[in-house]
Design an enzyme around this catalytic site. Structure first.
Site: not given
Length: 410
Positions: A82, A177, A383
């Site tokens: 993920d 995760e 991210h």
């Protein structure tokens, strides 16, 4: 191997696999994670790995059989499929920068946006090398598809060189995760490794065996809504009470003011509030277990004060444990860290042992009975749109996997 790891990486990152940290009643939290899991399942079978299994919760496991009769430990390697929900993960258009010249890199999907060594000095370490960046409109997905690519590339190499002696190797590719909770559903006993390594770190040399203790707090304030013209002595504005609660938490213990082993309270998200009700979600973090307990207690004490002031039931604080500092569980089997250190040194890589200001699946796995430190993958700035990966470091990560296996075969 370099072309292989890049080809795999580019193929995997184009599949959106964002998880959802606010879905708590199913694993995986998003259906898109199945798309990559099923692709990897087919690839592992095509490569010739054995016992390839994709279970009902999207955990993919496989075995590389031993090539020697010598009694050796079973080593595991894991990476998560993920990607973070923090930024757009749909429609990734990677940019490949060969022979990086050390200057600003235009992220061509967004006018005027650049990846600059002035803002991200570590870029200067990669002059002359190959970088993979975003186009500025998405994250990249190096967290953790770089790790996925590196593990599979290492397994493919060993399958192509059966003359290399090694024990049984187990691999796993896992969902959710980024939610902090996916790995809680992993079956450590069935996986059957004696110890393992996650590949989920960043710059070359990172070998992490210490991380935050972590919990998530859901804070809900119930107000009392009346007409503002008749509010005196009656109205309780939930939004203002929430602000009062937040002001009771130490300002200096926010993420933007902390570093190293300093912990924090992070207000992650707030609902669209009203006079009647508002909810906020906090992350509580600290490497030191005692300081971590103090942080949790402070939140509860602040809530008690609010309830005494405005009436019982005004505020609710529900604290959910997420993961603990893995170092406590690694100390008794520290050879897993020492062997990885030796692998790095033999490959001419300087080990970096900074504590993780976050967590990995390895933290929870270590408490579930599978000691699991974390290795670098070559990704940076996870991210967000400034995420990038260094190809030469990804290749080094493949070599580290192979070197650890070699050292244990001796």
């Amino acid at each position: 191997m370099m072309t292989e790891v890049l080809d795999r990486f580019l193929r995997y990152i184009k599949i959106n696999t964002q998880s959802d940290e606010f879905i708590l009643d199913r694993t995986p939290t998003t259906d898109v994670q199945w798309d990559l899991a099923r692709l990897l399942e087919k690839e592992l079978k095509d490569l010739g790995l054995q016992d390839v299994e994709l279970n009902e919760q999207c955990f993919l496991t496989a075995t590389l059989p031993a090539t020697t009769d010598k009694k050796l430990p079973v080593i595991g390697f894991l990476a998560h499929i993920d990607t973070s929900p923090d930024f757009n993960g749909e429609g990734i258009k990677p940019q490949i920068i060969e022979h990086y010249d050390g200057g600003d890199i235009p992220l061509k999907g967004k006018a005027g946006m650049v990846l600059s060594p002035k803002e991200f000095p570590e870029l200067s370490d990669y002059v002359g090398q190959t970088l993979i960046t975003t186009d500025g409109t998405t994250l990249l997905g190096a967290d953790d598809k770089s790790g996925v690519s590196e593990i599979i590339t290492a397994m493919a190499y060993l399958l192509g060189h059966p003359e290399i002696p090694h024990g049984k190797i187990r691999v796993a590719f896992t969902p959710d995760e980024e939610t902090g909770m996916g790995i809680t559903h992993f079956d450590v006993d069935t996986f059957g490794a004696d110890f393992a390594y996650t590949l989920d770190g960043g710059k070359q040399g990172e070998l992490e065996f210490e991380n935050f203790n972590a919990s998530q707090a859901t804070v809900t304030v119930h107000g009392k809504s009346v007409h503002p013209g008749d509010a005196k002595g009656v109205m309780i504005n939930a939004q203002l009470v929430f602000m009062e609660f937040n002001a009771m938490l130490p300002i200096e213990q926010r993420p933007e003011f902390t570093a190293g082993r300093e912990g924090f309270f992070h207000l992650l998200k707030m609902s669209e509030g009203s006079t009647e009700e508002i909810t906020g979600i906090y992350l509580i973090r600290d490497h030191d277990a005692k300081k971590f307990d103090v942080k949790e207690a402070l939140m509860r004490d602040a809530a008690d004060f609010i309830n005494r002031k405005y009436g019982q039931g005004t505020i609710e604080v529900k604290i959910k444990p997420q993961y603990r500092n893995m170092r406590e569980k690694l100390e008794p089997v520290f050879h897993v860290v020492e062997t990885a250190q030796q692998a790095l040194l033999e490959l001419g890589i300087t080990p970096i042992n900074n504590p993780i200001r976050g967590g990995t699946d390895g933290a929870q796995l270590s408490y579930m009975g599978l000691p699991t430190p974390n290795l670098f993958t070559g990704g940076h700035n996870f991210h967000g749109p400034y995420e990038y990966a260094n190809l030469e470091t990804m290749e080094k990560a493949v070599q580290v996997i192979l070197k650890i296996i070699e050292l244990y075969s001796k």
